[in-house]
Design a protein around this motif. Structure first.
Motif, mmCIF file in Angstrom:
data_model
loop_
_atom_site.group_PDB
_atom_site.id
_atom_site.type_symbol
_atom_site.label_atom_id
_atom_site.label_comp_id
_atom_site.label_asym_id
_atom_site.label_seq_id
_atom_site.Cartn_x
_atom_site.Cartn_y
_atom_site.Cartn_z
ATOM 1 N N ASP A 107 0.849 -1.195 0.000
ATOM 2 C CA ASP A 107 0.000 0.000 0.000
ATOM 3 C C ASP A 107 0.886 1.247 0.000
ATOM 4 O OD1 ASP A 107 -2.344 -1.474 0.038
ATOM 5 O OD2 ASP A 107 -2.460 -1.478 2.231
ATOM 6 N N ASP A 116 3.736 10.231 -8.043
ATOM 7 C CA ASP A 116 3.467 8.916 -7.449
ATOM 8 C C ASP A 116 4.716 8.361 -6.776
ATOM 9 O OD1 ASP A 116 0.884 8.971 -8.324
ATOM 10 O OD2 ASP A 116 1.061 7.271 -9.686
ATOM 11 N N LEU A 119 6.085 2.091 -6.967
ATOM 12 C CA LEU A 119 5.251 0.949 -6.606
ATOM 13 C C LEU A 119 6.139 -0.250 -6.318
ATOM 14 C CD1 LEU A 119 2.357 1.297 -9.224
ATOM 15 C CD2 LEU A 119 2.474 2.210 -6.890
ATOM 16 N N THR A 137 0.928 -1.854 -11.609
ATOM 17 C CA THR A 137 0.285 -0.665 -12.182
ATOM 18 C C THR A 137 -0.780 -0.191 -11.201
ATOM 19 O OG1 THR A 137 -1.299 -2.062 -13.375
ATOM 20 C CG2 THR A 137 0.664 -1.345 -14.585
ATOM 21 N N ARG A 138 -1.179 1.060 -11.365
ATOM 22 C CA ARG A 138 -2.260 1.556 -10.513
ATOM 23 C C ARG A 138 -3.318 2.228 -11.364
ATOM 24 N NH1 ARG A 138 -3.630 7.247 -9.580
ATOM 25 N NH2 ARG A 138 -1.784 8.552 -9.699
ATOM 26 N N TYR A 147 -7.015 4.289 -4.915
ATOM 27 C CA TYR A 147 -6.862 3.729 -6.252
ATOM 28 C C TYR A 147 -6.223 2.340 -6.143
ATOM 29 C CZ TYR A 147 -7.778 8.515 -7.711
ATOM 30 O OH TYR A 147 -8.348 9.748 -7.897
ATOM 31 N N ASP A 148 -6.755 1.407 -6.913
ATOM 32 C CA ASP A 148 -6.231 0.040 -6.870
ATOM 33 C C ASP A 148 -4.834 -0.037 -7.467
ATOM 34 O OD1 ASP A 148 -8.494 -1.037 -5.712
ATOM 35 O OD2 ASP A 148 -9.434 -1.518 -7.642
ATOM 36 N N ILE A 149 -3.957 -0.779 -6.772
ATOM 37 C CA ILE A 149 -2.656 -1.162 -7.322
ATOM 38 C C ILE A 149 -2.780 -2.627 -7.715
ATOM 39 C CG2 ILE A 149 -0.203 -1.458 -6.875
ATOM 40 C CD1 ILE A 149 -0.412 0.708 -4.730
ATOM 41 N N THR A 150 -2.475 -2.929 -8.969
ATOM 42 C CA THR A 150 -2.649 -4.277 -9.504
ATOM 43 C C THR A 150 -1.297 -4.916 -9.790
ATOM 44 O OG1 THR A 150 -4.724 -3.580 -10.529
ATOM 45 C CG2 THR A 150 -3.749 -5.631 -11.327
ATOM 46 N N GLY A 166 -3.480 -7.535 -4.821
ATOM 47 C CA GLY A 166 -3.376 -6.102 -5.069
ATOM 48 C C GLY A 166 -3.267 -5.281 -3.799
ATOM 49 N N LYS A 168 -3.427 -0.717 -2.417
ATOM 50 C CA LYS A 168 -4.133 0.552 -2.588
ATOM 51 C C LYS A 168 -3.142 1.717 -2.583
ATOM 52 C CE LYS A 168 -8.474 -0.952 -2.309
ATOM 53 N NZ LYS A 168 -9.455 -0.812 -3.412
ATOM 54 N N LEU A 169 -3.389 2.676 -3.463
ATOM 55 C CA LEU A 169 -2.706 3.967 -3.400
ATOM 56 C C LEU A 169 -3.720 4.974 -2.880
ATOM 57 C CD1 LEU A 169 -0.416 6.022 -4.056
ATOM 58 C CD2 LEU A 169 -1.506 6.301 -6.292
#
Length: 196
Positions: A107, A116, A119, A137-138, A147-150, A166, A168-169
């Protein structure tokens, strides 16, 4: 009556006996651990020595081993002692399973308007210097919120079976600059008394 008897020599044949064999068995709970592992439980024979092979050509009495996660074919045969029949080669299928690995996106957070952060992810389950490949990626957006981080990649990579989790950002509201304190107004000096 007079008989004329002719004697003809014959043969007494002793044939080789069948061998008694307890077949080896596959070890069924093998999982990749970075080391060579026995693939089977040894068989036995009362009439000779059981030999093993991984290529069906070169045989030895030692139990065959495997390291990488895959299916192996183990060949075995009995080199029979005198007066017993050889036992023809047979095969056993043995699998070393892939080791489970989890890749979890870390996270992250930032202030609105800032770049950003990098990640990153935490990888659990790899052995030694082994590596796997994955991409982070987010979801797009710059408004305040989550926002989801995948994490994506191949589910099976070499000796590993991978689960991707996954993260979260969080974009936080930009902090308001602090207003400096207003200095205190100095006291007005007392007006001196007017002389009479």
């Amino acid at each position: 009556v007079v008989y004329s008897v002719t004697y003809t020599a014959g043969k007494f044949t002793i044939t080789a006996a069948d061998g008694a064999v307890t077949a080896p068995t596959a070890i069924t709970d093998l999982v990749y651990n970075g080391k060579a592992q026995d693939l089977i439980n040894a068989g036995s024979s009362t009439t000779g020595t059981i030999q093993y092979s991984l290529d069906g050509k070169t045989y030895a009495e030692t139990i065959p081993q495997g390291t990488d996660a895959k299916e192996y074919t183990v060949y075995y045969k009995v080199a029979a002692a005198a007066n017993y029949k050889d036992v023809a080669p047979a095969t056993i299928k043995v699998t070393i399973a892939r080791k489970a690995v989890t890749v979890t996106a870390d996270d992250k957070s930032k202030e609105a308007g800032a770049d950003d952060p990098e990640l990153t992810a935490t990888v659990e389950g790899l052995i030694g210097d082994d590596k796997i490949e994955y991409t982070l990626t987010r979801a797009e957006g710059e408004d305040v919120g989550e926002y989801d981080i995948t994490v994506t990649g191949e589910a099976n990579q070499g000796n590993y079976s991978i689960t991707f989790v996954g993260g979260k950002l969080t974009i936080n509201a930009k902090a308001e600059p602090e207003t400096p304190d207003t200095p205190d107004t100095p006291d007005t000096p007392d007006t001196p008394d007017t002389p009479d």
